[in-house]
Design an enzyme around this catalytic site. Structure first.
Site, mmCIF file in Angstrom:
data_model
loop_
_atom_site.group_PDB
_atom_site.id
_atom_site.type_symbol
_atom_site.label_atom_id
_atom_site.label_comp_id
_atom_site.label_asym_id
_atom_site.label_seq_id
_atom_site.Cartn_x
_atom_site.Cartn_y
_atom_site.Cartn_z
ATOM 1 N N CYS A 178 -1.195 1.797 7.455
ATOM 2 C CA CYS A 178 -0.712 0.982 6.348
ATOM 3 C C CYS A 178 -0.759 -0.499 6.678
ATOM 4 O O CYS A 178 -0.499 -0.913 7.783
ATOM 5 C CB CYS A 178 0.674 1.417 5.929
ATOM 6 S SG CYS A 178 0.578 2.214 4.341
ATOM 7 N N CYS B 131 4.842 -5.728 15.280
ATOM 8 C CA CYS B 131 4.232 -4.884 16.319
ATOM 9 C C CYS B 131 2.730 -5.206 16.368
ATOM 10 O O CYS B 131 2.062 -5.196 15.329
ATOM 11 C CB CYS B 131 4.437 -3.408 16.009
ATOM 12 S SG CYS B 131 6.164 -2.989 15.766
ATOM 13 N N ASN C 31 -4.639 4.173 15.083
ATOM 14 C CA ASN C 31 -5.702 3.909 14.119
ATOM 15 C C ASN C 31 -6.359 2.596 14.501
ATOM 16 O O ASN C 31 -5.653 1.650 14.844
ATOM 17 C CB ASN C 31 -5.087 3.723 12.723
ATOM 18 C CG ASN C 31 -5.332 4.905 11.831
ATOM 19 O OD1 ASN C 31 -6.443 5.387 11.715
ATOM 20 N ND2 ASN C 31 -4.268 5.372 11.206
ATOM 21 N N HIS D 50 7.203 4.596 20.806
ATOM 22 C CA HIS D 50 5.985 4.030 21.423
ATOM 23 C C HIS D 50 6.033 3.893 22.935
ATOM 24 O O HIS D 50 5.018 4.045 23.599
ATOM 25 C CB HIS D 50 5.593 2.679 20.802
ATOM 26 C CG HIS D 50 5.468 2.739 19.321
ATOM 27 N ND1 HIS D 50 4.723 3.697 18.680
ATOM 28 C CD2 HIS D 50 6.015 1.980 18.341
ATOM 29 C CE1 HIS D 50 4.805 3.506 17.380
ATOM 30 N NE2 HIS D 50 5.587 2.488 17.149
ATOM 31 N N SER E 135 11.351 5.886 8.501
ATOM 32 C CA SER E 135 10.963 5.544 9.866
ATOM 33 C C SER E 135 11.412 4.124 10.188
ATOM 34 O O SER E 135 11.250 3.220 9.375
ATOM 35 C CB SER E 135 9.440 5.652 9.980
ATOM 36 O OG SER E 135 9.003 5.219 11.245
ATOM 37 N N SER F 153 10.355 4.884 15.709
ATOM 38 C CA SER F 153 9.079 4.510 16.328
ATOM 39 C C SER F 153 9.367 4.072 17.756
ATOM 40 O O SER F 153 9.824 2.966 17.994
ATOM 41 C CB SER F 153 8.434 3.374 15.535
ATOM 42 O OG SER F 153 8.050 3.859 14.274
ATOM 43 N N GLY G 267 6.249 -2.476 6.169
ATOM 44 C CA GLY G 267 7.616 -2.994 6.215
ATOM 45 C C GLY G 267 8.557 -2.174 7.066
ATOM 46 O O GLY G 267 8.264 -1.038 7.433
ATOM 47 N N GLU G 268 9.688 -2.792 7.381
ATOM 48 C CA GLU G 268 10.724 -2.133 8.169
ATOM 49 C C GLU G 268 11.859 -1.744 7.206
ATOM 50 O O GLU G 268 12.627 -2.607 6.758
ATOM 51 C CB GLU G 268 11.206 -3.105 9.269
ATOM 52 C CG GLU G 268 12.455 -2.670 10.022
ATOM 53 C CD GLU G 268 12.451 -1.208 10.463
ATOM 54 O OE1 GLU G 268 11.552 -0.798 11.209
ATOM 55 O OE2 GLU G 268 13.367 -0.468 10.046
ATOM 56 N N GLU H 208 0.819 -1.204 0.000
ATOM 57 C CA GLU H 208 0.000 0.000 0.000
ATOM 58 C C GLU H 208 0.854 1.256 0.000
ATOM 59 O O GLU H 208 1.954 1.264 0.546
ATOM 60 C CB GLU H 208 -0.868 0.017 1.265
ATOM 61 C CG GLU H 208 -1.816 -1.147 1.314
ATOM 62 C CD GLU H 208 -2.492 -1.296 2.663
ATOM 63 O OE1 GLU H 208 -2.924 -2.408 2.977
ATOM 64 O OE2 GLU H 208 -2.554 -0.305 3.397
ATOM 65 N N CYS I 108 5.827 -7.582 7.340
ATOM 66 C CA CYS I 108 6.912 -7.109 8.220
ATOM 67 C C CYS I 108 7.157 -8.135 9.317
ATOM 68 O O CYS I 108 6.230 -8.564 10.009
ATOM 69 C CB CYS I 108 6.548 -5.765 8.843
ATOM 70 S SG CYS I 108 7.874 -5.112 9.879
HETATM 71 N N1 SAH Z 1 8.439 -0.203 10.187
HETATM 72 C C1 SAH Z 1 8.679 1.183 10.325
HETATM 73 C C2 SAH Z 1 7.978 2.016 9.293
HETATM 74 C C3 SAH Z 1 6.578 1.637 8.930
HETATM 75 S S1 SAH Z 1 5.358 1.769 10.224
HETATM 76 C C4 SAH Z 1 8.337 1.659 11.725
HETATM 77 O O1 SAH Z 1 7.703 0.915 12.474
HETATM 78 O O2 SAH Z 1 8.741 2.758 12.061
HETATM 79 C C5 SAH Z 1 5.145 3.531 10.251
HETATM 80 C C6 SAH Z 1 4.516 4.082 11.492
HETATM 81 O O3 SAH Z 1 3.125 3.710 11.571
HETATM 82 C C7 SAH Z 1 5.183 3.588 12.758
HETATM 83 O O4 SAH Z 1 5.496 4.663 13.609
HETATM 84 C C8 SAH Z 1 4.115 2.703 13.317
HETATM 85 O O5 SAH Z 1 4.261 2.557 14.681
HETATM 86 C C9 SAH Z 1 2.841 3.390 12.901
HETATM 87 N N2 SAH Z 1 1.640 2.561 13.024
HETATM 88 C C10 SAH Z 1 1.492 1.261 12.741
HETATM 89 N N3 SAH Z 1 0.238 0.838 13.008
HETATM 90 C C11 SAH Z 1 -0.432 1.907 13.479
HETATM 91 C C12 SAH Z 1 -1.762 2.117 13.952
HETATM 92 N N4 SAH Z 1 -2.636 1.125 14.005
HETATM 93 N N5 SAH Z 1 -2.102 3.359 14.359
HETATM 94 C C13 SAH Z 1 -1.213 4.373 14.318
HETATM 95 N N6 SAH Z 1 0.058 4.236 13.901
HETATM 96 C C14 SAH Z 1 0.459 3.015 13.490
HETATM 97 FE FE1 SF4 Z 2 6.688 -3.482 11.039
HETATM 98 FE FE2 SF4 Z 2 6.594 -0.835 11.511
HETATM 99 FE FE3 SF4 Z 2 4.342 -2.323 11.530
HETATM 100 FE FE4 SF4 Z 2 6.121 -2.596 13.489
HETATM 101 S S1 SF4 Z 2 4.945 -0.755 13.000
HETATM 102 S S2 SF4 Z 2 5.118 -4.273 12.382
HETATM 103 S S3 SF4 Z 2 8.040 -2.338 12.388
HETATM 104 S S4 SF4 Z 2 5.653 -1.954 9.790
#
Ligand code: SAH
Ligand code: SF4
Length: 396
Positions: A350, A130, A307, A233, A208, A231, A176-177, A100, A126
């Site tokens: 995403c 998380c 989200n 958290h 990120s 990230s 993805g990471e 996406e 990924c």
């Molecule tokens: N893998 C990398 C980049 C992609 S995720 C990372 O984790 O940084 C990009 C961002 O979207 C991250 O900060 C992640 O924590 C956040 N994210 C993922 N799922 C989410 C959700 N349900 N609500 C809000 N942010 C979210």
């Molecule tokens: Fe992967 Fe980023 Fe989603 Fe964590 S938040 S699962 S590192 S895409």
């Protein structure tokens, strides 16, 4: 399942200018042809097939069509949200993998100019896993090719060009990471940044990461290429072990130490992100721990209400709680903003659309996952660290 036919032709947007010159010269053509091809590939998002390059003789157009794909994200479905201000694209790649990208339009306000920001994916799935992230639930997927990374930006630019618009920012915050696919992400950033290709300033690109420390150190050695976002958290290991399983391999202190070195060495401010989850990582104690961790750093914190994502026991923190969290950080002198989430009705966190397409897991499995997460987060809130292993495929 219908078999997928895999196209072996590489995506042309993944070639460097030198590789394109070599290809042209190997065919006995003058090197200026490479320039003409690159112009056609990159201008306004570029052509989607070789036949569209009218400046080239027909035999060369045919040879190009035989050798390369001009669009690796051709099979794309778009959903609009926020009254057209958010466009979520679901791209089906050649092998059937789904990724996406999300294009967000921000109208001009006061002294700030109109912006068009694209959030792109670096992997299909990924391995970090998380639990609040739809991509994480999908599990490990495959690394994207350079062309698949930059074609997401070309696709968005073509849509924008229809209304004389220009992509102003790219953020690697999709699926993805990025630091687990670092070589290709770096090549993608180079293509986005190169004035002869996509031409987006390094300051307008953000990558990120969930905290792959060796990757951060490698970026630091390369010098400033883009804004680095971490990230975070949670500032405490027990909770971060649950929210970002990679923390069991690289604990938060190591991640922040690497980020601090990066800021010092590149002179660029680090952005920290925290997805705010009600009753989980939004307590006063969490805010105080984050303030202690980042006090005095060249850093900025973005707080993002979670989200809604299926299969978790959690939801976003109330805005009043996020505001209080922000106030604690600001009182510690840390610049902090609260980011409104975009495109909830189109599933803009995403990975959500791709997860939807992957199908619903069995009901008992979902119930078990919810219970496990609930129990883990309760334990973490008591300060007990997780005994769970590091996710497979990451952190070797
Ligand atoms: N893998 C990398 C980049 C992609 S995720 C990372 O984790 O940084 C990009 C961002 O979207 C991250 O900060 C992640 O924590 C956040 N994210 C993922 N799922 C989410 C959700 N349900 N609500 C809000 N942010 C979210
Ligand atoms: Fe992967 Fe980023 Fe989603 Fe964590 S938040 S699962 S590192 S895409």
């Amino acid at each position: 399942m219908t078999p997928v036919s895999i196209d072996a032709r590489p995506g042309i947007a993944g070639l460097t200018p030198d590789e394109l010159v070599s290809w042209v010269e190997a065919r006995g053509e003058p090197s200026y042809r490479a320039r003409q091809i690159a112009d056609a590939v990159w201008k306004d998002g570029g052509v989607t097939d070789a036949a569209g390059i009218r400046t080239l003789p027909a035999p060369l157009r045919e040879a190009l069509a035989d050798a390369f794909r001009f669009d690796t994200v051709a099979d794309t479905e778009i959903r609009l949200g926020d009254g057209g201000q958010t466009e979520k694209a679901l791209h089906r790649l050649d092998d059937g993998a789904l990724i996406e990208s999300v294009l967000m339009h921000y109208p001009a306000r006061g002294s700030s100019r109109e912006r068009h920001t694209l959030c792109i994916s670096s992997q299909a799935g990924c391995a970090v896993g998380c639990p609040f992230c739809a991509t994480g639930e999908l599990g490990a997927g495959r690394d994207l090719e350079v062309s698949e990374i930059v074609d997401q930006a070309r696709h968005a630019q073509r849509r924008l060009a229809l209304e004389d618009g220009r992509l102003t920012n790219v953020v690697f915050m999709g699926m993805g990471e990025p630091l687990l696919n670092l070589d290709r992400v770096l090549a993608g950033v180079e293509a986005l940044n190169d004035p002869r290709r996509f031409g987006l300033g390094a300051r307008h690109i953000t990558v990120s990461t969930s905290g792959v420390v060796p990757g951060i150190r490698r970026l630091t050695a390369l010098g400033p290429q883009f804004t680095l976002a971490i990230s975070l958290h949670a500032a405490r290991d027990a909770l971060r072990d649950v929210l970002v399983p990679l923390n069991r391999r690289w604990p938060v202190a190591e991640v922040v130490a690497a980020a601090r070195d990066h800021a010092r060495s590149t002179g660029r401010r680090i952005t920290y992100e925290a997805t705010m989850i009600g009753g989980v990582n939004d307590t006063e104690a969490d805010a105080a721990a984050m303030a202690d961790l980042l006090r005095g750093d060249h850093a900025h914190v973005n707080l993002i209400p979670m989200n809604p994502v299926a299969h978790t026991p959690w939801s976003a923190s109330p805005m009043s709680v996020i505001e209080r969290f922000a106030a604690t950080l600001r009182d510690a002198g840390i610049s902090t903003t609260i980011r409104r989430n975009r495109g909830q009705e189109v599933g803009a966190a995403c990975g959500q659309l791709a997860a939807e397409r992957a199908g619903e897991p069995p009901v008992p499995a979902v119930a078990r996952r919810r219970q496990r997460l609930e129990a883990e987060s309760v334990r973490a809130l008591r300060g007990e660290r997780s005994g769970e292993p590091v996710p497979a495929g990451v952190g070797e």
